[in-house]
Design a protein around this motif. Structure first.
Motif, PDB file in Angstrom:
ATOM      1  N   GLY A 106      16.238 -26.718 -43.400  1.00 13.21           N
ATOM      2  CA  GLY A 106      15.762 -26.901 -41.718  1.00 13.21           C
ATOM      3  C   GLY A 106      15.090 -27.250 -41.321  1.00 13.21           C
ATOM      4  N   ASP A 107      14.680 -27.223 -39.965  1.00  7.83           N
ATOM      5  CA  ASP A 107      13.880 -28.019 -39.268  1.00  7.83           C
ATOM      6  C   ASP A 107      11.829 -27.158 -39.086  1.00  7.83           C
ATOM      7  N   GLU A 159      10.876 -25.232 -36.989  1.00 10.59           N
ATOM      8  CA  GLU A 159      11.178 -24.484 -36.732  1.00 10.59           C
ATOM      9  C   GLU A 159      10.838 -23.006 -37.479  1.00 10.59           C
ATOM     10  N   CYS A 160      11.840 -23.864 -38.851  1.00  9.61           N
ATOM     11  CA  CYS A 160      11.597 -22.715 -39.670  1.00  9.61           C
ATOM     12  C   CYS A 160      10.925 -23.376 -41.304  1.00  9.61           C
ATOM     13  N   CYS A 168      16.349 -20.270 -39.583  1.00  5.85           N
ATOM     14  CA  CYS A 168      15.953 -19.988 -38.290  1.00  5.85           C
ATOM     15  C   CYS A 168      17.760 -19.514 -37.454  1.00  5.85           C
ATOM     16  N   CYS A 219      19.487 -23.850 -37.291  1.00  2.00           N
ATOM     17  CA  CYS A 219      19.701 -24.250 -38.312  1.00  2.00           C
ATOM     18  C   CYS A 219      21.077 -23.333 -39.131  1.00  2.00           C
TER      19      CYS A 219
HETATM   20 ZN   LIG Z   1      15.569 -24.319 -38.068  1.00  2.00          ZN
END
Ligand SMILES: [Zn+2]
Ligand SMILES: [Zn+2]
Length: 434
Positions: free
Chosen positions: A177-178, A180-181, A238, A241
Protein backbone atom coordinates in the motif's frame (compact mmCIF):
# COMPACT_ATOMS: atom_id res chain seq x y z
CA UNK A 1 56.65 -15.94 22.61
CA UNK A 2 57.43 -17.27 19.17
CA UNK A 3 54.00 -18.88 18.93
CA UNK A 4 52.32 -15.61 19.87
CA UNK A 5 54.31 -13.84 17.21
CA UNK A 6 53.48 -16.50 14.62
CA UNK A 7 49.85 -16.28 15.63
CA UNK A 8 49.85 -12.52 15.14
CA UNK A 9 51.52 -12.82 11.75
CA UNK A 10 48.94 -15.38 10.73
CA UNK A 11 46.15 -13.00 11.69
CA UNK A 12 47.76 -10.34 9.55
CA UNK A 13 47.51 -12.47 6.43
CA UNK A 14 43.84 -13.36 7.00
CA UNK A 15 41.22 -11.06 5.42
CA UNK A 16 38.47 -9.68 7.70
CA UNK A 17 35.64 -12.07 8.57
CA UNK A 18 33.04 -12.34 5.81
CA UNK A 19 35.35 -10.76 3.24
CA UNK A 20 37.51 -12.60 0.72
CA UNK A 21 39.74 -12.36 -2.31
CA UNK A 22 38.20 -13.24 -5.64
CA UNK A 23 40.68 -14.60 -8.15
CA UNK A 24 41.28 -17.03 -10.98
CA UNK A 25 38.23 -18.73 -12.48
CA UNK A 26 36.00 -17.26 -9.78
CA UNK A 27 36.98 -13.75 -10.84
CA UNK A 28 36.07 -14.49 -14.44
CA UNK A 29 32.74 -16.00 -13.33
CA UNK A 30 31.89 -12.72 -11.63
CA UNK A 31 33.10 -10.68 -14.59
CA UNK A 32 31.14 -12.86 -17.02
CA UNK A 33 27.96 -12.33 -15.00
CA UNK A 34 28.44 -8.57 -14.81
CA UNK A 35 29.05 -8.35 -18.56
CA UNK A 36 25.91 -10.34 -19.36
CA UNK A 37 23.80 -8.34 -16.89
CA UNK A 38 25.07 -5.07 -18.36
CA UNK A 39 24.40 -6.21 -21.89
CA UNK A 40 20.79 -7.17 -21.11
CA UNK A 41 20.19 -3.98 -19.10
CA UNK A 42 21.52 -1.88 -21.97
CA UNK A 43 19.14 -3.58 -24.40
CA UNK A 44 16.26 -2.63 -22.12
CA UNK A 45 17.41 0.99 -22.00
CA UNK A 46 19.17 1.16 -18.62
CA UNK A 47 22.20 3.45 -18.38
CA UNK A 48 25.28 2.79 -16.21
CA UNK A 49 26.18 4.70 -13.07
CA UNK A 50 29.17 4.24 -10.77
CA UNK A 51 28.57 5.55 -7.27
CA UNK A 52 30.98 5.99 -4.35
CA UNK A 53 31.50 3.11 -1.93
CA UNK A 54 31.08 5.58 0.94
CA UNK A 55 28.06 7.81 1.46
CA UNK A 56 27.04 10.15 4.23
CA UNK A 57 25.55 8.00 6.96
CA UNK A 58 22.24 9.88 6.84
CA UNK A 59 21.65 8.77 3.23
CA UNK A 60 20.82 5.39 4.78
CA UNK A 61 19.55 6.24 8.27
CA UNK A 62 16.89 8.66 7.00
CA UNK A 63 15.70 6.37 4.20
CA UNK A 64 16.08 2.74 5.26
CA UNK A 65 14.95 3.79 8.72
CA UNK A 66 15.58 2.85 12.31
CA UNK A 67 14.17 -0.45 13.52
CA UNK A 68 15.69 -2.25 10.52
CA UNK A 69 18.57 -4.71 10.84
CA UNK A 70 20.54 -2.88 8.18
CA UNK A 71 20.63 0.43 10.03
CA UNK A 72 20.52 -0.85 13.63
CA UNK A 73 23.04 -3.68 13.42
CA UNK A 74 24.67 -4.16 10.07
CA UNK A 75 25.96 -0.84 8.78
CA UNK A 76 29.70 -0.17 8.78
CA UNK A 77 30.03 3.44 9.85
CA UNK A 78 33.09 5.57 10.38
CA UNK A 79 34.05 9.06 11.35
CA UNK A 80 36.71 10.70 9.18
CA UNK A 81 39.59 12.72 10.63
CA UNK A 82 37.67 15.89 9.81
CA UNK A 83 34.60 14.59 11.65
CA UNK A 84 32.30 13.53 8.77
CA UNK A 85 30.12 10.53 9.55
CA UNK A 86 30.17 8.13 6.62
CA UNK A 87 28.88 4.64 5.95
CA UNK A 88 30.10 1.85 3.67
CA UNK A 89 27.09 1.44 1.39
CA UNK A 90 24.83 -1.40 2.59
CA UNK A 91 22.62 -1.10 -0.52
CA UNK A 92 22.34 0.91 -3.73
CA UNK A 93 18.82 2.31 -3.90
CA UNK A 94 19.20 5.27 -1.52
CA UNK A 95 22.53 6.28 -3.14
CA UNK A 96 20.86 6.11 -6.59
CA UNK A 97 18.25 8.63 -5.49
CA UNK A 98 20.96 10.76 -3.89
CA UNK A 99 22.77 10.72 -7.27
CA UNK A 100 19.53 11.42 -9.20
CA UNK A 101 18.93 14.53 -7.10
CA UNK A 102 22.56 15.70 -6.98
CA UNK A 103 23.31 15.20 -10.69
CA UNK A 104 20.16 16.97 -11.90
CA UNK A 105 18.61 13.84 -13.44
CA UNK A 106 15.28 15.31 -12.35
CA UNK A 107 15.44 17.55 -15.45
CA UNK A 108 16.21 14.67 -17.84
CA UNK A 109 13.44 12.95 -19.83
CA UNK A 110 11.68 10.70 -17.31
CA UNK A 111 11.90 7.99 -16.21
CA UNK A 112 15.64 7.71 -15.67
CA UNK A 113 16.76 4.07 -15.85
CA UNK A 114 20.00 3.16 -14.11
CA UNK A 115 22.09 0.06 -13.59
CA UNK A 116 25.11 -0.35 -11.33
CA UNK A 117 27.16 -3.09 -9.75
CA UNK A 118 29.93 -3.56 -7.25
CA UNK A 119 30.67 -4.33 -3.60
CA UNK A 120 28.25 -3.60 -0.75
CA UNK A 121 28.81 -4.07 2.97
CA UNK A 122 26.75 -5.42 5.85
CA UNK A 123 28.03 -6.59 9.20
CA UNK A 124 25.83 -9.68 9.55
CA UNK A 125 26.69 -13.30 10.28
CA UNK A 126 28.41 -14.89 7.28
CA UNK A 127 26.88 -18.10 5.94
CA UNK A 128 26.72 -19.90 2.61
CA UNK A 129 26.51 -17.38 -0.22
CA UNK A 130 26.41 -14.51 2.26
CA UNK A 131 29.36 -12.24 2.92
CA UNK A 132 30.03 -8.99 4.74
CA UNK A 133 31.46 -7.63 1.52
CA UNK A 134 29.06 -8.87 -1.12
CA UNK A 135 28.35 -8.06 -4.75
CA UNK A 136 25.12 -6.76 -6.18
CA UNK A 137 23.83 -5.86 -9.58
CA UNK A 138 21.13 -3.20 -9.23
CA UNK A 139 18.49 -1.69 -11.52
CA UNK A 140 16.38 1.41 -10.81
CA UNK A 141 13.63 3.14 -12.79
CA UNK A 142 13.24 6.61 -11.30
CA UNK A 143 10.44 9.04 -12.17
CA UNK A 144 7.64 6.65 -13.11
CA UNK A 145 4.61 5.66 -11.05
CA UNK A 146 3.37 3.30 -13.79
CA UNK A 147 2.85 -0.39 -13.12
CA UNK A 148 4.73 -1.27 -16.31
CA UNK A 149 7.92 0.00 -14.64
CA UNK A 150 7.46 -2.54 -11.81
CA UNK A 151 6.90 -5.23 -14.43
CA UNK A 152 9.94 -4.17 -16.43
CA UNK A 153 12.20 -4.34 -13.36
CA UNK A 154 10.97 -7.85 -12.58
CA UNK A 155 11.24 -8.92 -16.22
CA UNK A 156 14.80 -7.65 -16.68
CA UNK A 157 15.77 -9.42 -13.44
CA UNK A 158 14.35 -12.79 -14.48
CA UNK A 159 15.96 -12.52 -17.94
CA UNK A 160 19.37 -11.77 -16.44
CA UNK A 161 19.01 -14.74 -14.07
CA UNK A 162 17.79 -17.07 -16.80
CA UNK A 163 20.68 -16.11 -19.06
CA UNK A 164 22.95 -16.83 -16.09
CA UNK A 165 21.56 -20.36 -15.95
CA UNK A 166 18.56 -20.21 -13.57
CA UNK A 167 15.93 -22.72 -14.70
CA UNK A 168 13.27 -22.66 -12.05
CA UNK A 169 12.53 -19.09 -11.00
CA UNK A 170 9.52 -17.94 -9.00
CA UNK A 171 8.61 -14.44 -7.92
CA UNK A 172 7.07 -13.83 -4.51
CA UNK A 173 5.07 -10.63 -4.66
CA UNK A 174 2.95 -8.45 -2.39
CA UNK A 175 1.62 -4.91 -2.16
CA UNK A 176 2.07 -3.02 1.08
CA UNK A 177 0.00 0.00 0.00
CA UNK A 178 0.79 3.67 0.08
CA UNK A 179 0.20 6.58 2.47
CA UNK A 180 -3.52 6.52 1.64
CA UNK A 181 -4.17 2.99 2.79
CA UNK A 182 -1.16 1.75 4.74
CA UNK A 183 -1.85 3.62 8.02
CA UNK A 184 -5.20 1.85 8.33
CA UNK A 185 -3.57 -1.51 7.67
CA UNK A 186 -0.75 -0.88 10.15
CA UNK A 187 -3.34 0.06 12.81
CA UNK A 188 -5.16 -3.23 12.19
CA UNK A 189 -1.90 -5.14 12.36
CA UNK A 190 -0.91 -3.51 15.66
CA UNK A 191 -4.29 -4.12 17.27
CA UNK A 192 -4.19 -7.76 16.10
CA UNK A 193 -0.69 -8.31 17.54
CA UNK A 194 -1.59 -6.57 20.80
CA UNK A 195 -3.95 -9.45 21.53
CA UNK A 196 -1.00 -11.85 21.38
CA UNK A 197 1.69 -9.59 22.80
CA UNK A 198 2.56 -12.07 25.59
CA UNK A 199 2.81 -14.99 23.19
CA UNK A 200 5.08 -13.56 20.48
CA UNK A 201 8.88 -13.50 20.61
CA UNK A 202 10.75 -10.49 22.08
CA UNK A 203 11.79 -9.35 18.57
CA UNK A 204 8.14 -9.16 17.49
CA UNK A 205 7.29 -7.25 20.68
CA UNK A 206 10.03 -4.77 19.82
CA UNK A 207 9.03 -4.51 16.17
CA UNK A 208 5.36 -3.91 16.81
CA UNK A 209 6.48 -0.71 18.57
CA UNK A 210 9.23 0.43 16.19
CA UNK A 211 8.50 -0.91 12.72
CA UNK A 212 5.21 -2.87 12.87
CA UNK A 213 5.25 -4.28 9.32
CA UNK A 214 8.41 -6.17 10.17
CA UNK A 215 6.58 -8.57 12.52
CA UNK A 216 5.65 -10.37 9.31
CA UNK A 217 9.36 -11.01 8.70
CA UNK A 218 9.63 -13.06 11.91
CA UNK A 219 11.03 -16.55 11.38
CA UNK A 220 10.45 -17.73 14.97
CA UNK A 221 8.27 -20.89 14.83
CA UNK A 222 6.24 -19.86 17.89
CA UNK A 223 5.12 -16.71 16.05
CA UNK A 224 4.21 -18.63 12.87
CA UNK A 225 0.62 -19.42 13.84
CA UNK A 226 -0.05 -15.87 15.01
CA UNK A 227 1.48 -14.51 11.81
CA UNK A 228 -0.75 -16.82 9.77
CA UNK A 229 -3.87 -15.25 11.24
CA UNK A 230 -2.65 -11.66 10.85
CA UNK A 231 -4.58 -9.30 8.56
CA UNK A 232 -3.05 -9.05 5.09
CA UNK A 233 -2.13 -5.78 3.42
CA UNK A 234 -3.89 -6.60 0.14
CA UNK A 235 -7.33 -6.53 1.82
CA UNK A 236 -6.69 -2.94 2.91
CA UNK A 237 -5.43 -1.49 -0.38
CA UNK A 238 -7.11 1.71 -1.61
CA UNK A 239 -8.46 1.76 -5.18
CA UNK A 240 -5.27 3.29 -6.60
CA UNK A 241 -3.04 0.66 -5.01
CA UNK A 242 -5.42 -2.13 -5.92
CA UNK A 243 -5.41 -1.15 -9.61
CA UNK A 244 -1.65 -0.75 -9.63
CA UNK A 245 -1.12 -4.19 -8.10
CA UNK A 246 -3.66 -5.83 -10.42
CA UNK A 247 -1.87 -4.38 -13.44
CA UNK A 248 1.56 -5.58 -12.24
CA UNK A 249 0.16 -9.11 -11.90
CA UNK A 250 -1.41 -8.88 -15.36
CA UNK A 251 1.96 -7.98 -16.84
CA UNK A 252 3.58 -10.94 -15.09
CA UNK A 253 0.90 -13.27 -16.43
CA UNK A 254 1.30 -11.85 -19.94
CA UNK A 255 5.05 -12.50 -19.75
CA UNK A 256 4.47 -15.95 -18.23
CA UNK A 257 6.54 -15.18 -15.16
CA UNK A 258 5.46 -17.58 -12.38
CA UNK A 259 4.55 -15.64 -9.25
CA UNK A 260 3.14 -16.40 -5.82
CA UNK A 261 1.20 -13.91 -3.69
CA UNK A 262 3.02 -13.79 -0.37
CA UNK A 263 1.12 -11.79 2.22
CA UNK A 264 4.06 -11.94 4.64
CA UNK A 265 6.47 -10.33 2.23
CA UNK A 266 7.06 -6.81 3.55
CA UNK A 267 10.77 -6.18 2.91
CA UNK A 268 11.56 -4.45 6.18
CA UNK A 269 12.98 -1.25 4.72
CA UNK A 270 10.89 1.82 5.54
CA UNK A 271 11.01 3.30 2.06
CA UNK A 272 8.96 0.67 0.21
CA UNK A 273 5.47 1.43 -1.11
CA UNK A 274 3.03 -0.69 -3.09
CA UNK A 275 4.89 -3.48 -4.90
CA UNK A 276 7.49 -5.56 -3.05
CA UNK A 277 8.95 -8.75 -4.51
CA UNK A 278 11.60 -11.38 -4.07
CA UNK A 279 12.94 -13.73 -6.75
CA UNK A 280 13.79 -17.34 -5.86
CA UNK A 281 15.61 -20.03 -7.75
CA UNK A 282 14.21 -23.41 -6.74
CA UNK A 283 17.34 -25.48 -6.61
CA UNK A 284 16.72 -29.18 -7.12
CA UNK A 285 18.99 -31.42 -5.07
CA UNK A 286 18.81 -35.08 -4.10
CA UNK A 287 17.24 -34.03 -0.79
CA UNK A 288 14.47 -31.98 -2.36
CA UNK A 289 13.83 -28.54 -3.75
CA UNK A 290 15.41 -25.59 -1.98
CA UNK A 291 14.22 -22.10 -2.82
CA UNK A 292 17.14 -19.69 -2.67
CA UNK A 293 16.46 -15.97 -2.64
CA UNK A 294 18.64 -14.31 -5.28
CA UNK A 295 17.06 -10.94 -5.99
CA UNK A 296 14.66 -8.59 -4.26
CA UNK A 297 13.19 -5.18 -4.75
CA UNK A 298 10.15 -3.01 -4.87
CA UNK A 299 8.65 0.41 -5.34
CA UNK A 300 9.89 3.30 -3.23
CA UNK A 301 7.83 6.39 -4.09
CA UNK A 302 8.63 8.23 -0.84
CA UNK A 303 12.40 7.77 -0.67
CA UNK A 304 13.35 10.97 -2.54
CA UNK A 305 11.30 13.15 -0.19
CA UNK A 306 13.06 11.60 2.80
CA UNK A 307 16.35 12.77 1.29
CA UNK A 308 15.66 16.23 -0.12
CA UNK A 309 12.49 17.13 1.76
CA UNK A 310 10.70 18.25 -1.41
CA UNK A 311 8.18 16.36 -3.50
CA UNK A 312 7.82 12.61 -3.88
CA UNK A 313 9.49 10.94 -6.86
CA UNK A 314 8.03 7.60 -7.89
CA UNK A 315 10.57 4.85 -8.48
CA UNK A 316 11.06 1.10 -8.48
CA UNK A 317 14.17 -1.07 -8.36
CA UNK A 318 15.83 -4.40 -7.69
CA UNK A 319 19.13 -5.79 -6.51
CA UNK A 320 20.52 -9.14 -7.56
CA UNK A 321 22.80 -11.02 -5.13
CA UNK A 322 25.67 -11.90 -7.44
CA UNK A 323 27.65 -14.04 -4.94
CA UNK A 324 24.72 -16.43 -4.73
CA UNK A 325 24.37 -16.67 -8.50
CA UNK A 326 28.06 -17.30 -9.10
CA UNK A 327 28.31 -19.88 -6.30
CA UNK A 328 25.15 -21.79 -7.24
CA UNK A 329 25.28 -25.17 -8.98
CA UNK A 330 23.07 -23.86 -11.81
CA UNK A 331 25.29 -20.94 -12.77
CA UNK A 332 26.15 -21.08 -16.47
CA UNK A 333 29.75 -20.00 -15.80
CA UNK A 334 29.50 -17.05 -18.19
CA UNK A 335 32.90 -16.20 -19.63
CA UNK A 336 34.01 -12.59 -19.95
CA UNK A 337 34.63 -11.24 -23.43
CA UNK A 338 38.31 -10.48 -22.74
CA UNK A 339 38.94 -14.16 -22.14
CA UNK A 340 39.94 -15.70 -25.49
CA UNK A 341 40.67 -19.31 -26.10
CA UNK A 342 44.41 -19.42 -26.88
CA UNK A 343 45.35 -20.77 -30.29
CA UNK A 344 49.12 -20.61 -29.99
CA UNK A 345 51.64 -21.60 -27.34
CA UNK A 346 54.82 -19.55 -27.77
CA UNK A 347 58.11 -21.29 -26.92
CA UNK A 348 61.47 -19.50 -26.98
CA UNK A 349 65.04 -20.70 -26.59
CA UNK A 350 68.21 -18.70 -25.97
CA UNK A 351 68.79 -15.04 -25.15
CA UNK A 352 68.68 -13.73 -28.74
CA UNK A 353 65.25 -15.28 -29.20
CA UNK A 354 63.96 -14.13 -25.81
CA UNK A 355 65.05 -10.61 -26.73
CA UNK A 356 62.75 -10.52 -29.76
CA UNK A 357 59.94 -12.62 -28.25
CA UNK A 358 57.84 -9.75 -26.91
CA UNK A 359 57.85 -8.14 -30.36
CA UNK A 360 56.45 -11.29 -31.96
CA UNK A 361 53.83 -11.68 -29.22
CA UNK A 362 52.80 -8.06 -29.71
CA UNK A 363 52.51 -8.62 -33.45
CA UNK A 364 50.18 -11.56 -32.74
CA UNK A 365 48.13 -9.58 -30.19
CA UNK A 366 47.61 -6.75 -32.69
CA UNK A 367 46.37 -9.33 -35.19
CA UNK A 368 44.05 -10.69 -32.42
CA UNK A 369 45.74 -14.09 -32.20
CA UNK A 370 45.45 -15.25 -28.56
CA UNK A 371 48.78 -16.54 -27.26
CA UNK A 372 49.98 -18.27 -24.12
CA UNK A 373 53.65 -18.22 -23.17
CA UNK A 374 56.12 -18.99 -20.41
CA UNK A 375 58.76 -16.36 -21.22
CA UNK A 376 60.34 -16.67 -17.79
CA UNK A 377 61.22 -20.31 -18.50
CA UNK A 378 64.47 -21.21 -20.26
CA UNK A 379 64.30 -24.94 -20.93
CA UNK A 380 62.72 -26.15 -24.17
CA UNK A 381 61.49 -29.35 -22.45
CA UNK A 382 59.70 -27.45 -19.69
CA UNK A 383 57.95 -25.14 -22.13
CA UNK A 384 56.88 -27.97 -24.42
CA UNK A 385 55.51 -30.02 -21.55
CA UNK A 386 53.43 -27.00 -20.37
CA UNK A 387 52.19 -26.59 -23.96
CA UNK A 388 51.27 -30.27 -24.04
CA UNK A 389 49.21 -29.99 -20.82
CA UNK A 390 47.25 -26.94 -22.00
CA UNK A 391 46.03 -28.77 -25.10
CA UNK A 392 46.59 -25.72 -27.32
CA UNK A 393 46.58 -26.81 -31.00
CA UNK A 394 49.70 -24.98 -32.25
CA UNK A 395 53.13 -24.23 -30.83
CA UNK A 396 55.49 -21.58 -32.16
CA UNK A 397 59.13 -22.39 -31.47
CA UNK A 398 61.53 -19.48 -31.63
CA UNK A 399 65.19 -20.46 -31.10
CA UNK A 400 68.68 -19.09 -31.67
CA UNK A 401 68.75 -20.12 -35.34
CA UNK A 402 65.26 -18.75 -36.02
CA UNK A 403 66.12 -15.46 -34.32
CA UNK A 404 69.04 -14.99 -36.76
CA UNK A 405 66.96 -16.02 -39.78
CA UNK A 406 63.85 -14.00 -38.75
CA UNK A 407 61.68 -17.09 -38.85
CA UNK A 408 59.77 -19.36 -36.46
CA UNK A 409 58.84 -23.03 -36.39
CA UNK A 410 55.09 -23.67 -36.27
CA UNK A 411 54.24 -27.10 -34.91
CA UNK A 412 50.81 -28.73 -35.20
CA UNK A 413 50.38 -30.50 -31.85
CA UNK A 414 47.91 -33.03 -33.25
CA UNK A 415 49.80 -34.24 -36.30
CA UNK A 416 53.29 -33.42 -34.90
CA UNK A 417 54.16 -31.94 -38.29
CA UNK A 418 56.07 -28.68 -38.35
CA UNK A 419 57.09 -25.98 -40.77
CA UNK A 420 59.54 -23.07 -40.75
CA UNK A 421 57.81 -19.77 -41.52
CA UNK A 422 59.35 -16.31 -42.06
CA UNK A 423 58.16 -13.87 -39.40
CA UNK A 424 56.83 -11.41 -42.00
CA UNK A 425 54.71 -14.25 -43.45
CA UNK A 426 53.60 -15.61 -40.05
CA UNK A 427 50.20 -13.87 -39.75
CA UNK A 428 49.27 -14.94 -43.24
CA UNK A 429 50.32 -18.52 -42.44
CA UNK A 430 48.38 -18.63 -39.17
CA UNK A 431 45.24 -17.36 -40.89
CA UNK A 432 45.21 -20.48 -43.06
CA UNK A 433 45.26 -22.78 -39.99
CA UNK A 434 41.88 -23.59 -38.58
ZN1 LIG B 1 -3.19 2.82 -1.37
ZN1 LIG C 1 8.35 -13.27 16.39
Amino acid sequence: MTTKKTQRKKELITSPKGMRDILGDKYFKFQGFFEKAQEISTYYGFKPIEMPILEKREVFTTTIGLGTDIVDKEMYTLRTKSGDRLALRPEGTAPSIRAYLEDGMISWPQPVMLYYYGPFFRHDSPQRGRYRQFYQFGLEIIGSEKSISDAMIIRTTTIILEEAGAKNLTVDINSIGDKECRPQYVRELISYYKKYINQVCPTCRQRIKENPLRVLDCKDPKCAEIKEGAPDAISYLCDGCKDHFKEVLEYLEEMKIPYRLNKNLVRGLSYYTRTVFEVFENEETTEGIFPLSIAAGGRYDYLAKLLHGKRDISAVGVSIGVDRVVESNWYAGLAPKILKKPKIYFVQLGFDAKLKSLNIIEMLRKAKVPVLQALSKDSLGTQLSIAEKTGIPYVIIFGQKEAIESSVIVRDMNTRSQETVKIDKLLEYLKKLK
